[in-house]
Design a protein around this motif. Structure first.
Motif, PDB file in Angstrom:
ATOM      1  N   ALA A   1     -70.640   7.094 -26.656  1.00 43.10           N
ATOM      2  CA  ALA A   1     -70.222   5.839 -27.276  1.00 43.10           C
ATOM      3  C   ALA A   1     -70.995   5.559 -28.552  1.00 43.10           C
ATOM      4  N   LEU A   2     -72.118   6.238 -28.732  1.00 47.58           N
ATOM      5  CA  LEU A   2     -72.929   6.034 -29.932  1.00 47.58           C
ATOM      6  C   LEU A   2     -72.519   6.940 -31.090  1.00 47.58           C
ATOM      7  N   LEU A   3     -71.688   7.938 -30.845  1.00 45.79           N
ATOM      8  CA  LEU A   3     -71.412   8.937 -31.868  1.00 45.79           C
ATOM      9  C   LEU A   3     -70.773   8.335 -33.112  1.00 45.79           C
ATOM     10  N   GLU A   4     -69.726   7.556 -32.927  1.00 43.29           N
ATOM     11  CA  GLU A   4     -69.032   6.970 -34.084  1.00 43.29           C
ATOM     12  C   GLU A   4     -69.917   5.981 -34.824  1.00 43.29           C
ATOM     13  N   SER A   5     -70.620   5.150 -34.082  1.00 43.81           N
ATOM     14  CA  SER A   5     -71.432   4.123 -34.725  1.00 43.81           C
ATOM     15  C   SER A   5     -72.577   4.727 -35.525  1.00 43.81           C
ATOM     16  N   MET A   6     -73.199   5.798 -35.020  1.00 44.80           N
ATOM     17  CA  MET A   6     -74.331   6.395 -35.717  1.00 44.80           C
ATOM     18  C   MET A   6     -73.893   7.150 -36.964  1.00 44.80           C
ATOM     19  N   GLU A   7     -72.713   7.731 -36.958  1.00 39.74           N
ATOM     20  CA  GLU A   7     -72.268   8.521 -38.098  1.00 39.74           C
ATOM     21  C   GLU A   7     -71.474   7.684 -39.106  1.00 39.74           C
ATOM     22  N   GLU A   8     -70.539   6.885 -38.622  1.00 36.32           N
ATOM     23  CA  GLU A   8     -69.637   6.165 -39.519  1.00 36.32           C
ATOM     24  C   GLU A   8     -69.975   4.688 -39.658  1.00 36.32           C
ATOM     25  N   ARG A   9     -70.971   4.225 -38.892  1.00 36.77           N
ATOM     26  CA  ARG A   9     -71.412   2.824 -38.946  1.00 36.77           C
ATOM     27  C   ARG A   9     -70.251   1.856 -38.713  1.00 36.77           C
ATOM     28  N   GLN A  10     -69.461   2.213 -37.723  1.00 36.84           N
ATOM     29  CA  GLN A  10     -68.361   1.362 -37.293  1.00 36.84           C
ATOM     30  C   GLN A  10     -68.043   1.667 -35.840  1.00 36.84           C
ATOM     31  N   VAL A  11     -67.291   0.767 -35.219  1.00 34.93           N
ATOM     32  CA  VAL A  11     -66.860   0.936 -33.832  1.00 34.93           C
ATOM     33  C   VAL A  11     -65.358   0.714 -33.779  1.00 34.93           C
ATOM     34  N   THR A  12     -64.645   1.619 -33.143  1.00 31.39           N
ATOM     35  CA  THR A  12     -63.197   1.506 -33.016  1.00 31.39           C
ATOM     36  C   THR A  12     -62.839   1.188 -31.576  1.00 31.39           C
ATOM     37  N   ILE A  13     -62.199   0.044 -31.374  1.00 29.95           N
ATOM     38  CA  ILE A  13     -61.773  -0.415 -30.060  1.00 29.95           C
ATOM     39  C   ILE A  13     -60.291  -0.775 -30.135  1.00 29.95           C
ATOM     40  N   ASP A  14     -59.492  -0.147 -29.279  1.00 27.86           N
ATOM     41  CA  ASP A  14     -58.052  -0.432 -29.214  1.00 27.86           C
ATOM     42  C   ASP A  14     -57.384  -0.311 -30.572  1.00 27.86           C
ATOM     43  N   GLY A  15     -57.773   0.691 -31.335  1.00 30.99           N
ATOM     44  CA  GLY A  15     -57.142   0.942 -32.620  1.00 30.99           C
ATOM     45  C   GLY A  15     -57.675   0.117 -33.769  1.00 30.99           C
ATOM     46  N   HIS A  16     -58.610  -0.779 -33.524  1.00 26.65           N
ATOM     47  CA  HIS A  16     -59.185  -1.607 -34.577  1.00 26.65           C
ATOM     48  C   HIS A  16     -60.629  -1.163 -34.824  1.00 26.65           C
ATOM     49  N   SER A  17     -60.988  -1.028 -36.098  1.00 23.89           N
ATOM     50  CA  SER A  17     -62.332  -0.621 -36.478  1.00 23.89           C
ATOM     51  C   SER A  17     -63.129  -1.845 -36.904  1.00 23.89           C
ATOM     52  N   TYR A  18     -64.343  -1.936 -36.400  1.00 25.06           N
ATOM     53  CA  TYR A  18     -65.234  -3.054 -36.703  1.00 25.06           C
ATOM     54  C   TYR A  18     -66.491  -2.504 -37.363  1.00 25.06           C
ATOM     55  N   GLU A  19     -66.777  -3.013 -38.566  1.00 28.29           N
ATOM     56  CA  GLU A  19     -67.938  -2.552 -39.316  1.00 28.29           C
ATOM     57  C   GLU A  19     -69.225  -3.072 -38.678  1.00 28.29           C
ATOM     58  N   LEU A  20     -70.244  -2.233 -38.715  1.00 23.96           N
ATOM     59  CA  LEU A  20     -71.559  -2.615 -38.228  1.00 23.96           C
ATOM     60  C   LEU A  20     -72.374  -3.226 -39.363  1.00 23.96           C
ATOM     61  N   PRO A  21     -73.357  -4.055 -39.049  1.00 21.81           N
ATOM     62  CA  PRO A  21     -74.128  -4.719 -40.104  1.00 21.81           C
ATOM     63  C   PRO A  21     -74.960  -3.735 -40.907  1.00 21.81           C
ATOM     64  N   ASN A  22     -75.408  -4.191 -42.047  1.00 24.49           N
ATOM     65  CA  ASN A  22     -76.233  -3.389 -42.947  1.00 24.49           C
ATOM     66  C   ASN A  22     -77.532  -4.134 -43.230  1.00 24.49           C
ATOM     67  N   PRO A  23     -78.680  -3.483 -43.055  1.00 29.29           N
ATOM     68  CA  PRO A  23     -78.895  -2.091 -42.657  1.00 29.29           C
ATOM     69  C   PRO A  23     -78.641  -1.882 -41.172  1.00 29.29           C
ATOM     70  N   PHE A  24     -78.434  -0.625 -40.798  1.00 32.88           N
ATOM     71  CA  PHE A  24     -78.174  -0.295 -39.399  1.00 32.88           C
ATOM     72  C   PHE A  24     -78.992   0.937 -39.037  1.00 32.88           C
ATOM     73  N   MET A  25     -79.759   0.828 -37.954  1.00 27.35           N
ATOM     74  CA  MET A  25     -80.616   1.932 -37.529  1.00 27.35           C
ATOM     75  C   MET A  25     -80.722   1.941 -36.014  1.00 27.35           C
TER      76      MET A  25
END
Length: 321
Positions: A149-173
């Protein structure tokens, strides 16, 4: 060996920021004086909690300014979680801690869409990953399904749920910890997960003097209780932009590629470092140069970080017992 390199004549060049669609000049970013001053405040704040490990604290700051993620791998009781907490509390930003357990679900990390009976529509409830600094404690105790579940967020800094992508805050670590000696009930990190960490660090045992000082400081109360933020998240974003503008000569980039390529043909490695590791190594070298007050990277910056950065994507060859 690599001393005496000439300083590039053009290092303050504008660069394109895709997220804002404009050219940012050097004056828009934080100066290297601001960077070194702010980083020094954060470093001293973390070192007030982690005694006798200046190189580990510097590497943590390097990964933060290079927009990477840090994996802290060591035996119990040496301060893995304490280091992650001290770094998070030294910066005025949103912080979430995830205690990885075998029953943790992917939705606990990413979030879930819940149907709202009143509005007759689905509403997204963000998970613990929606923070600027995410502390993943004992990450190898979660199942591979939850780890992924961390793969997308760590690489693309977003989370996709039910076809919708949600951006993660900046900075993100993501600062994750794991115990390499107690393997009962754990799930080793897959190579795809390890490859997304910019660096892997081992804190190690403190010296006798540092351990005596720890008894004096930590004996009564936890030093984390009195730790106050010394930098704001907006300051870190400006410092990250300054690191992006650090100049890297063609010869330095070629040196980084040759170092990473050597891991792919080494007889003791079953799987060498990936091209992502090359990017991680170069970004970390730029951050290290900026922390040293330089607007250009040297081969020494690449060489000093090669051990911590590249091996996160390497897989050692198993030797017969």
């Amino acid at each position: 060996m690599f001393r005496g390199w000439a300083v590039p004549s053009q290092v303050r060049r504008p660069y394109e920021r895709a997220e804002e669609g404009r050219v940012t000049t050097y004056d828009d970013r934080a100066s290297l004086t601001d960077l070194t001053t702010t980083a020094d405040h954060v470093r001293r704040s973390v070192e007030s909690v982690i005694e006798g490990k200046p190189e580990v604290v510097r590497l943590s700051l390097t990964v933060l300014l290079a927009e990477g993620h840090l994996l802290i791998e060591d035996v119990p009781g040496v301060g893995k979680t304490m280091l992650a907490k001290a770094l998070a509390r030294s910066i005025d930003c949103s912080v979430r801690r995830i205690q990885f357990t075998p029953d943790l679900l992917p939705s606990d990390i990413t979030g879930v869409s819940i149907f709202d009976q009143q509005r007759r529509e689905f509403e997204f409830k963000p998970g613990a990953i929606f923070a600027q600094i995410v502390i993943g404690d004992e990450i190898n105790r979660a199942s591979p399904k939850t780890q992924s579940a961390l793969l997308e967020s760590m690489e693309e800094r977003q989370v996709t749920i039910d076809g919708h992508s949600y951006e993660l805050p900046n900075p993100f670590m993501v600062v994750a910890t794991q115990n390499p000696v107690e393997m009962e009930g754990t799930y080793p990190l897959p190579e795809a997960q390890r490859d997304r960490f910019m660096a892997r660090v081992s804190i190690g045992y403190p010296s006798a003097a540092a351990e005596l000082q720890m008894l004096d400081v930590h004996g009564g109360v936890s030093p984390l209780d009195d730790l106050q933020p010394v930098a704001h998240a907006h300051d870190i974003v400006k410092l990250i932009e300054a690191v992006r503008a650090v100049h890297v000569a063609e010869s330095v980039r070629r040196y980084a590629v040759e170092l990473v390529s050597a891991t792919r043909t080494h007889p003791d490695l079953r799987l060498g470092a990936s091209p992502r590791a090359t990017l991680h190594l170069l970004r970390a070298a730029k951050a290290s140069a900026a922390l040293s007050g330089r607007e250009y990277a040297l081969p020494d910056d690449v060489q000093a970080l090669a051990v911590q950065a590249s091996p996160t994507g390497c897989c050692p060859r198993r030797r017969p017992s």
